[in-house]
Scaffold this active site. Structure first.
Site, PDB file in Angstrom:
ATOM      1  CB  CYS A  52      -0.893   0.023   1.273  1.00 37.02           C
ATOM      2  SG  CYS A  52      -2.230  -1.296   1.159  1.00 37.02           S
ATOM      3  N   GLY A 107      -6.130 -18.106  -5.370  1.00 37.49           N
ATOM      4  CA  GLY A 107      -6.804 -16.840  -5.592  1.00 37.49           C
ATOM      5  C   GLY A 107      -7.571 -16.820  -6.949  1.00 37.49           C
ATOM      6  CB  THR A 108      -6.782 -15.834 -10.488  1.00 35.02           C
ATOM      7  OG1 THR A 108      -6.146 -14.599 -10.214  1.00 35.02           O
ATOM      8  CG2 THR A 108      -7.592 -15.653 -11.563  1.00 35.02           C
TER       9      THR A 108
END
Length: 301
Positions: free
Chosen positions: A130, A265-266
């Site tokens: 971030c 994930g994906t």
């Protein structure tokens, strides 16, 4: 049946299969498709101190062997999670791991202090990709100093298992892994998405509203496996591997390279039951190769 139990820090997981943040909601969204208690654990979507709307649409696009996303950490904040989500998922017999994000060190600390008070949240995954607003927008995870600073602060604020999620958008991920290990991280997870871009040639403009986004899916897997292998040889703490895991074979590949556990994930977008299929593959793999304990294969490469 082979023993599939693995340990991350002080936590024992019934198997090495976890889910990746941002691809599995808060877990309950997948309860119609799988028994969540089959999983070693699941990582809930990125949680910040305050409500975030995320980036403007479009913020997701399919690419060859993968996808780009620029969702922008859309979530309703940690207080909403505590009041509305936590009561629904706290009694699931699987480790609930909260992915923590922040724009400043104080943001991370505030979120971690709130989560530390929750009995059934025994681990957090710290997203250090971030922007560090106070240092001009640079991501914490792109320097050893920034990564170490976040980890040190989080370690003081959260008394249970701390997993730090590393960015691959760096020149030396090993040094960054070592820096967070030195500041008390119990584990590192890698890789986060790779920075990518896709252009609509007919409209002559980027597909994403943010121009660039995070690339995930099978296209990133060889890079992720290489980075897991490098980091696992350089640190003493367990490594959690992720990046393009689509099936059981892919998961075993990461473990052979040095991952103690993996995150899917994906693939959840394509097959919401993929995690359970991976667990079943691991069981079959161990039986086929005469392996009594899956820990035997970790890092044999």
């Amino acid at each position: 049946m082979a023993n599939l139990e693995v340990k991350i820090g002080d936590l024992s997981f019934k198997n090495p299969v976890l889910t990746a943040s941002g691809t599995f909601g808060y877990g309950e969204e997948f309860s119609d498709f799988i028994d969540l208690e089959r999983l070693g654990g699941f990582v809930v979507k990125g949680t910040t101190l305050s409500h975030r709307e995320g980036n403007p649409y479009p913020r997701m696009v399919e690419t060859p062997s993968g996808m780009l996303n620029a969702v922008g950490l859309q979530n309703k904040g940690v207080d909403y999670f505590i009041e509305n989500i936590y009561p629904k998922i706290k009694d699931i017999d699987s480790h609930v791991i909260v992915n923590v994000s922040g724009a400043t060190i104080s943001d991370y600390v505030a979120v971690c202090e709130k989560l530390n008070a929750l009995d059934r949240i025994n681990a957090i995954e710290v997203n250090i990709s971030c922007p560090n607003v106070k240092q001009g927008g640079m991501a914490f995870g792109t320097t050893c100093e920034g990564a170490a600073e976040v980890t040190k602060a989080v370690r003081k604020a959260f008394s249970k298992t701390v997993i730090v999620k590393l960015s691959p958008n760096v020149t030396d991920i090993v040094s960054i892994a070592k820096s967070v290990e030195a500041e008390g991280a119990d584990s590192v997870s890698l890789i986060n998405t790779l920075l990518g871009m896709a252009v609509d040639v007919e409209r002559r403009r980027p597909y994403l509203s943010t121009v660039t986004g995070g690339l995930s899916g099978p296209a990133v897997r060889p890079i992720a496996v290489r980075m897991v292998w490098q980091v696992a040889h350089a640190v003493e703490i367990p490594v959690i591997g992720l990046g393009g895991i689509m099936n059981g074979r892919d998961a075993i590949e990461f473990m052979l390279a040095g991952a103690t556990a993996i995150e899917v994930g994906t693939a959840n977008f394509i097959d919401p039951a993929v995690t359970v299929k991976i667990i079943e593959y691991m069981e079959g793999y161990c039986k086929r190769h005469g392996i009594a304990d899956i820990n035997e294969i970790i890092g044999v490469i």
